[in-house]
Write a protein that holds these residues in place. Structure first.
Motif, PDB file in Angstrom:
ATOM      1  N   GLY A 106      -2.010  17.930  -4.751  1.00 17.73           N
ATOM      2  CA  GLY A 106      -3.258  17.918  -3.707  1.00 17.73           C
ATOM      3  C   GLY A 106      -3.912  16.643  -4.221  1.00 17.73           C
ATOM      4  N   VAL A 107      -4.259  16.699  -5.492  1.00 15.73           N
ATOM      5  CA  VAL A 107      -4.849  15.472  -6.361  1.00 15.73           C
ATOM      6  C   VAL A 107      -4.217  14.394  -6.079  1.00 15.73           C
ATOM      7  N   ALA A 108      -2.820  14.479  -6.109  1.00 15.77           N
ATOM      8  CA  ALA A 108      -2.117  13.077  -6.168  1.00 15.77           C
ATOM      9  C   ALA A 108      -2.144  12.643  -4.857  1.00 15.77           C
ATOM     10  N   SER A 109      -2.021  13.483  -3.706  1.00 15.34           N
ATOM     11  CA  SER A 109      -2.125  13.031  -2.214  1.00 15.34           C
ATOM     12  C   SER A 109      -3.432  12.591  -2.195  1.00 15.34           C
ATOM     13  N   ILE A 110      -4.543  13.002  -2.426  1.00 17.46           N
ATOM     14  CA  ILE A 110      -5.733  12.525  -2.212  1.00 17.46           C
ATOM     15  C   ILE A 110      -6.114  10.956  -2.912  1.00 17.46           C
ATOM     16  N   THR A 111      -5.414  11.066  -4.253  1.00 22.48           N
ATOM     17  CA  THR A 111      -5.634   9.987  -4.917  1.00 22.48           C
ATOM     18  C   THR A 111      -4.625   8.786  -4.405  1.00 22.48           C
ATOM     19  N   GLY A 112      -3.713   9.296  -3.886  1.00 24.17           N
ATOM     20  CA  GLY A 112      -2.727   8.172  -3.432  1.00 24.17           C
ATOM     21  C   GLY A 112      -3.366   7.362  -1.939  1.00 24.17           C
ATOM     22  N   GLN A 113      -3.905   8.255  -1.109  1.00 23.38           N
ATOM     23  CA  GLN A 113      -4.799   7.886  -0.063  1.00 23.38           C
ATOM     24  C   GLN A 113      -5.860   6.905  -0.541  1.00 23.38           C
ATOM     25  N   LEU A 114      -6.454   7.154  -1.491  1.00 21.50           N
ATOM     26  CA  LEU A 114      -7.757   6.503  -1.707  1.00 21.50           C
ATOM     27  C   LEU A 114      -7.382   5.226  -2.433  1.00 21.50           C
ATOM     28  N   ALA A 115      -6.235   5.133  -3.015  1.00 24.75           N
ATOM     29  CA  ALA A 115      -5.501   3.831  -3.551  1.00 24.75           C
ATOM     30  C   ALA A 115      -4.896   2.854  -2.484  1.00 24.75           C
ATOM     31  N   GLN A 116      -4.615   3.507  -1.468  1.00 24.20           N
ATOM     32  CA  GLN A 116      -4.059   2.638  -0.242  1.00 24.20           C
ATOM     33  C   GLN A 116      -5.081   2.155   0.558  1.00 24.20           C
ATOM     34  N   LEU A 117      -6.303   2.878   0.463  1.00 23.47           N
ATOM     35  CA  LEU A 117      -7.396   2.417   1.476  1.00 23.47           C
ATOM     36  C   LEU A 117      -7.678   0.689   1.486  1.00 23.47           C
ATOM     37  N   PRO A 118      -7.768   0.329   0.383  1.00 18.35           N
ATOM     38  CA  PRO A 118      -7.925  -1.164   0.344  1.00 18.35           C
ATOM     39  C   PRO A 118      -6.744  -2.176   0.931  1.00 18.35           C
ATOM     40  N   PHE A 119      -5.512  -1.689   0.916  1.00 19.95           N
ATOM     41  CA  PHE A 119      -4.440  -2.226   1.443  1.00 19.95           C
ATOM     42  C   PHE A 119      -4.672  -2.036   3.045  1.00 19.95           C
ATOM     43  N   SER A 120      -4.966  -0.733   3.425  1.00 15.35           N
ATOM     44  CA  SER A 120      -5.247  -0.391   4.960  1.00 15.35           C
ATOM     45  C   SER A 120      -6.276  -1.448   5.431  1.00 15.35           C
ATOM     46  N   ILE A 121      -7.598  -1.686   4.839  1.00 12.98           N
ATOM     47  CA  ILE A 121      -8.390  -2.400   5.261  1.00 12.98           C
ATOM     48  C   ILE A 121      -7.910  -3.928   5.399  1.00 12.98           C
ATOM     49  N   LEU A 122      -7.432  -4.496   4.073  1.00  8.10           N
ATOM     50  CA  LEU A 122      -6.785  -5.607   4.194  1.00  8.10           C
ATOM     51  C   LEU A 122      -5.838  -6.214   5.186  1.00  8.10           C
ATOM     52  N   SER A 123      -4.969  -5.170   5.699  1.00  8.99           N
ATOM     53  CA  SER A 123      -3.931  -5.373   6.629  1.00  8.99           C
ATOM     54  C   SER A 123      -4.700  -5.289   8.040  1.00  8.99           C
TER      55      SER A 123
ATOM     56  N   GLY B 115       0.672  -1.299  -0.225  1.00  9.67           N
ATOM     57  CA  GLY B 115       0.037  -0.033   0.158  1.00  9.67           C
ATOM     58  C   GLY B 115       0.881   1.256   0.065  1.00  9.67           C
ATOM     59  N   VAL B 116       1.970   1.450   0.609  1.00  8.32           N
ATOM     60  CA  VAL B 116       2.565   2.608   0.804  1.00  8.32           C
ATOM     61  C   VAL B 116       3.500   2.649  -0.593  1.00  8.32           C
ATOM     62  N   VAL B 117       3.928   1.528  -1.276  1.00  4.73           N
ATOM     63  CA  VAL B 117       4.339   1.675  -2.554  1.00  4.73           C
ATOM     64  C   VAL B 117       3.407   2.150  -3.714  1.00  4.73           C
ATOM     65  N   VAL B 118       2.175   1.598  -3.659  1.00  5.69           N
ATOM     66  CA  VAL B 118       1.177   2.162  -4.397  1.00  5.69           C
ATOM     67  C   VAL B 118       1.035   3.671  -4.096  1.00  5.69           C
ATOM     68  N   PHE B 119       1.139   3.934  -3.150  1.00  2.00           N
ATOM     69  CA  PHE B 119       0.939   5.732  -2.645  1.00  2.00           C
ATOM     70  C   PHE B 119       1.983   6.581  -3.208  1.00  2.00           C
ATOM     71  N   VAL B 120       3.212   5.799  -2.805  1.00  2.00           N
ATOM     72  CA  VAL B 120       4.478   6.624  -3.327  1.00  2.00           C
ATOM     73  C   VAL B 120       4.441   6.882  -4.803  1.00  2.00           C
ATOM     74  N   VAL B 121       4.213   5.838  -5.609  1.00  2.00           N
ATOM     75  CA  VAL B 121       4.243   5.535  -7.055  1.00  2.00           C
ATOM     76  C   VAL B 121       3.059   6.485  -7.773  1.00  2.00           C
TER      77      VAL B 121
ATOM     78  N   VAL C 199       4.302  10.156  -7.007  1.00  8.73           N
ATOM     79  CA  VAL C 199       5.572  10.499  -7.824  1.00  8.73           C
ATOM     80  C   VAL C 199       4.798  10.541  -9.097  1.00  8.73           C
ATOM     81  N   ALA C 200       4.064   9.995  -9.619  1.00 11.37           N
ATOM     82  CA  ALA C 200       3.530  10.036 -10.981  1.00 11.37           C
ATOM     83  C   ALA C 200       2.615  11.034 -11.396  1.00 11.37           C
ATOM     84  N   ILE C 201       1.644  11.486 -10.460  1.00 11.58           N
ATOM     85  CA  ILE C 201       1.009  12.506 -10.745  1.00 11.58           C
ATOM     86  C   ILE C 201       1.832  13.814 -10.397  1.00 11.58           C
ATOM     87  N   GLY C 202       2.641  13.579  -9.276  1.00 12.13           N
ATOM     88  CA  GLY C 202       3.442  14.867  -8.897  1.00 12.13           C
ATOM     89  C   GLY C 202       4.688  15.358 -10.176  1.00 12.13           C
ATOM     90  N   ALA C 203       5.140  14.341 -10.986  1.00 16.29           N
ATOM     91  CA  ALA C 203       5.793  14.639 -12.072  1.00 16.29           C
ATOM     92  C   ALA C 203       5.082  15.242 -13.162  1.00 16.29           C
TER      93      ALA C 203
END
Length: 109
Positions: free
Chosen positions: A63-80, A40-46, A49-53
């Motif tokens: 801001g969009v990159a941060s929100i999108t990264g957090q939303l993408a990390q949510l399923p990994f947090s739930i599974l963990s 989940g952390v790797v997905v967030f960072v990718v 970085v991708a949207i930030g670049a």
């Protein structure tokens, strides 16, 4: 119906012996939780970085990159979190069945 081991008098030695019998499964649960969390952390960072670049200095994209990264990390947090429940489920299964829980058995229940 609980196993006979659940009705025996509790002692530190019996609890320690039960813990030692379950070290492999508890380590596997811990490692699985860590693996899912790190993924989940790797997905967030990718995503960050991708949207930030692509942002090219535009702060709105950051801001969009941060929100999108957090939303993408949510399923990994739930599974963990769900995997973490196995840390208390393993002893419960042991005291219900009386059998030592294996790695395969922990992830089957």
């Amino acid at each position: 119906m609980a196993a006979p081991v659940a009705h025996d008098e509790s002692t530190f030695q019996k609890a320690w012996d039960a813990f030692l019998q379950h070290i492999p499964v508890l380590f596997a649960v811990w490692a699985a939780g860590l693996l899912v969390t790190l993924t989940g952390v790797v997905v967030f960072v990718v995503i960050l970085v991708a949207i930030g670049a692509a942002a090219d200095g535009n702060e709105a994209f950051v801001g969009v990159a941060s929100i999108t990264g957090q939303l993408a990390q949510l399923p990994f947090s739930i599974l963990s979190s769900l995997i973490g429940v196995l840390m208390v489920a393993v002893p419960a299964i042991y005291y219900e069945t009386g059998d030592v829980v294996t790695v395969e058995g922990a992830f089957q229940h």
